[in-house]
Structures are given as C-alpha cells and as structure tokens.
Design a protein around this motif. Sequence first.
Motif, mmCIF file in Angstrom:
data_model
loop_
_atom_site.group_PDB
_atom_site.id
_atom_site.type_symbol
_atom_site.label_atom_id
_atom_site.label_comp_id
_atom_site.label_asym_id
_atom_site.label_seq_id
_atom_site.Cartn_x
_atom_site.Cartn_y
_atom_site.Cartn_z
ATOM 1 N N ASP A 57 0.841 -1.205 0.000
ATOM 2 C CA ASP A 57 0.000 0.000 0.000
ATOM 3 C C ASP A 57 0.873 1.250 0.000
ATOM 4 O O ASP A 57 2.103 1.177 -0.055
ATOM 5 C CB ASP A 57 -1.000 -0.033 1.158
ATOM 6 N N ARG A 58 0.255 2.411 0.079
ATOM 7 C CA ARG A 58 1.021 3.671 -0.026
ATOM 8 C C ARG A 58 1.931 3.931 1.168
ATOM 9 O O ARG A 58 2.771 4.828 1.125
ATOM 10 C CB ARG A 58 0.084 4.836 -0.272
ATOM 11 N N ARG A 116 -11.403 -4.164 0.909
ATOM 12 C CA ARG A 116 -11.666 -2.718 0.814
ATOM 13 C C ARG A 116 -10.378 -1.905 0.667
ATOM 14 O O ARG A 116 -10.441 -0.682 0.600
ATOM 15 C CB ARG A 116 -12.446 -2.252 2.050
ATOM 16 N N THR A 117 -9.235 -2.575 0.611
ATOM 17 C CA THR A 117 -7.970 -1.850 0.481
ATOM 18 C C THR A 117 -7.594 -1.703 -0.991
ATOM 19 O O THR A 117 -8.074 -2.454 -1.852
ATOM 20 C CB THR A 117 -6.828 -2.570 1.234
ATOM 21 N N GLU A 118 -6.719 -0.755 -1.256
ATOM 22 C CA GLU A 118 -6.288 -0.483 -2.622
ATOM 23 C C GLU A 118 -5.457 -1.625 -3.203
ATOM 24 O O GLU A 118 -5.593 -1.976 -4.377
ATOM 25 C CB GLU A 118 -5.475 0.813 -2.627
ATOM 26 N N ASN A 119 -4.599 -2.241 -2.376
ATOM 27 C CA ASN A 119 -3.678 -3.271 -2.878
ATOM 28 C C ASN A 119 -4.260 -4.686 -2.842
ATOM 29 O O ASN A 119 -3.674 -5.605 -3.389
ATOM 30 C CB ASN A 119 -2.346 -3.217 -2.135
ATOM 31 N N LYS A 120 -5.387 -4.890 -2.193
ATOM 32 C CA LYS A 120 -6.155 -6.146 -2.209
ATOM 33 C C LYS A 120 -5.345 -7.424 -1.921
ATOM 34 O O LYS A 120 -5.389 -8.387 -2.688
ATOM 35 C CB LYS A 120 -6.880 -6.312 -3.533
#
Length: 146
Positions: A57-58, A116-120
């Motif tokens: 993630d970021r 629900r996270t960007e990086n899944k």
Amino acid sequence: MLQQIYPPAVHPYQYELNKDLQFAAAHYVPAEEAGKCRRMHGHTYFANVTIAGDELDRTGFLVNFATVKQLVHDRFDHTLLNDDAESFNEEDPNRFPTTEVVARTICEIVQAHLDRTENKPRCVQVFLRETPTSYCIYRPKRPTGA
C-alpha cells in the motif's frame, strides 16, 4: 506469546505477512455430541494470520500489523463467542463457535477488510490454537481467476 513454527501456506504471492495474536474468550458448542464442550468454558486462543499479496500500500505495507490485531483481538477478546450473532449461530452447525469455525470466521473478517484496500492482499491461512495440544488451520480456497 507462544513461539510457534506454523505450517507454511502455499501461495503464488511475492509478499507474506504473519501476525501472531492472542485473545481470551468463552464459548460452548450447542450440539449433544460435543460432550463437555456443550458447557460454557473458556480458552486463551493463540492465532496466526497469514496475509499475502504482490502489491504494497502507499505506506509500504501489505497491511498494517496493528489493523490485523484490531480486527481480531478487539472483536473477540473477553467475549462469549456465542453472543456474536453476526459471526456465529446456534442453529447452523457451520456457524457453531468451534475452533474450525472461529478460524474460518477470523479469515472472513480479515478478508472483508482486505477487500476494501487499494492493494487487495489475500488472507491465505489462519492457524488457531485453542489449547496447548489442539489447533486448527483454515486455508480458504483461491478465488476464481487468482
């Protein structure tokens, strides 16, 4: 925390994160065949949650360790598992709070967050020790196309 070597989860991902945690909870198994486990009793559960993925993630995390602890420990610690009607059900044996079902439920809760996270990333294994001599491993089947 109990030092433990866990069976490896086989997966195709580049990163693997493991979070050990423990929680104290009571339960009973509402089935005649459960014997003594029909009576309310408690355990100090030791869990290891394995999360894997290819993308960070970021913040450079697959997932924050603190988030995994929050999802599991904060939900189940010092509770009567049977009272969690969202997770367990006394009418459906597939939702009785047995070690197997608790392990699967932990995986489902963690995966719902990961979805629900960007990086899944994927929750690929939950190891759940109920007593010093008894444990369960839950590994979800891979989603189609994964």
